[in-house]
Design a protein around this motif. Structure first.
Motif, PDB file in Angstrom:
ATOM      1  N   PRO A   1     -15.850  42.336  27.613  1.00  0.00           N
ATOM      2  CA  PRO A   1     -17.079  42.470  28.392  1.00  0.00           C
ATOM      3  C   PRO A   1     -16.908  41.803  29.758  1.00  0.00           C
ATOM      4  CG  PRO A   1     -17.522  41.488  26.236  1.00  0.00           C
ATOM      5  CD  PRO A   1     -16.052  41.602  26.378  1.00  0.00           C
ATOM      6  N   ASP A   2     -17.469  42.402  30.800  1.00  0.00           N
ATOM      7  CA  ASP A   2     -17.310  41.861  32.149  1.00  0.00           C
ATOM      8  C   ASP A   2     -17.904  40.460  32.297  1.00  0.00           C
ATOM      9  OD1 ASP A   2     -15.934  44.012  33.134  1.00  0.00           O
ATOM     10  OD2 ASP A   2     -17.750  45.091  33.728  1.00  0.00           O
ATOM     11  N   GLU A   3     -18.891  40.118  31.489  1.00  0.00           N
ATOM     12  CA  GLU A   3     -19.559  38.825  31.605  1.00  0.00           C
ATOM     13  C   GLU A   3     -18.874  37.736  30.785  1.00  0.00           C
ATOM     14  OE1 GLU A   3     -21.347  41.537  30.238  1.00  0.00           O
ATOM     15  OE2 GLU A   3     -21.868  42.263  32.231  1.00  0.00           O
ATOM     16  N   ALA A   4     -17.870  38.068  30.010  1.00  0.00           N
ATOM     17  CA  ALA A   4     -17.204  37.100  29.141  1.00  0.00           C
ATOM     18  C   ALA A   4     -16.458  36.058  29.980  1.00  0.00           C
ATOM     19  CB  ALA A   4     -16.225  37.806  28.219  1.00  0.00           C
ATOM     20  N   PRO A   5     -16.460  34.787  29.532  1.00  0.00           N
ATOM     21  CA  PRO A   5     -15.751  33.748  30.281  1.00  0.00           C
ATOM     22  C   PRO A   5     -14.259  34.041  30.445  1.00  0.00           C
ATOM     23  CG  PRO A   5     -17.178  32.755  28.628  1.00  0.00           C
ATOM     24  CD  PRO A   5     -17.197  34.237  28.401  1.00  0.00           C
TER      25      PRO A   5
ATOM     26  N   LYS B   1     -13.744  36.511  33.276  1.00  0.00           N
ATOM     27  CA  LYS B   1     -13.912  35.859  34.573  1.00  0.00           C
ATOM     28  C   LYS B   1     -12.662  35.053  34.920  1.00  0.00           C
ATOM     29  CE  LYS B   1     -16.871  32.777  37.182  1.00  0.00           C
ATOM     30  NZ  LYS B   1     -18.024  31.905  37.176  1.00  0.00           N
TER      31      LYS B   1
ATOM     32  N   ARG C   1      -9.900  37.373  35.980  1.00  0.00           N
ATOM     33  CA  ARG C   1     -10.133  37.954  37.304  1.00  0.00           C
ATOM     34  C   ARG C   1      -9.855  36.951  38.417  1.00  0.00           C
ATOM     35  NH1 ARG C   1     -14.672  40.338  35.162  1.00  0.00           N
ATOM     36  NH2 ARG C   1     -15.949  38.604  35.841  1.00  0.00           N
ATOM     37  N   ASN C   2     -10.313  35.713  38.240  1.00  0.00           N
ATOM     38  CA  ASN C   2     -10.235  34.729  39.309  1.00  0.00           C
ATOM     39  C   ASN C   2      -8.896  34.023  39.400  1.00  0.00           C
ATOM     40  OD1 ASN C   2     -12.829  35.294  40.064  1.00  0.00           O
ATOM     41  ND2 ASN C   2     -13.724  33.700  38.800  1.00  0.00           N
TER      42      ASN C   2
END
Length: 67
Positions: A15-19, A22, A25-26
């Protein structure tokens, strides 16, 4: 977010909102490992620890001395 396991090259979805998504991605240096590979490595590591010949290697950082 589509992710690829570094061990078995299995493509999964987070899920895009999963820690974890993130973090991936970062910070591109972080890698994704699927739950199957994670479990497999955990089992083998615990088996090596049980033999008594496994030594945890730690660096000389002061924070790890407190650990």
């Amino acid at each position: 977010m589509r992710v690829k396991c570094v061990m078995c090259d299995d493509i999964g979805k987070l899920p895009d909102e999963a820690p974890l998504a993130k973090k991936l991605r970062n910070r591109p240096i972080h890698t994704y490992m699927c739950p199957i590979c994670t479990d497999r490595i955990e089992e083998k590591t615990l088996a090596r620890v049980a033999t008594g010949n496994f030594i945890f290697r730690r660096s000389s950082h002061s924070i790890e001395k407190e650990f």
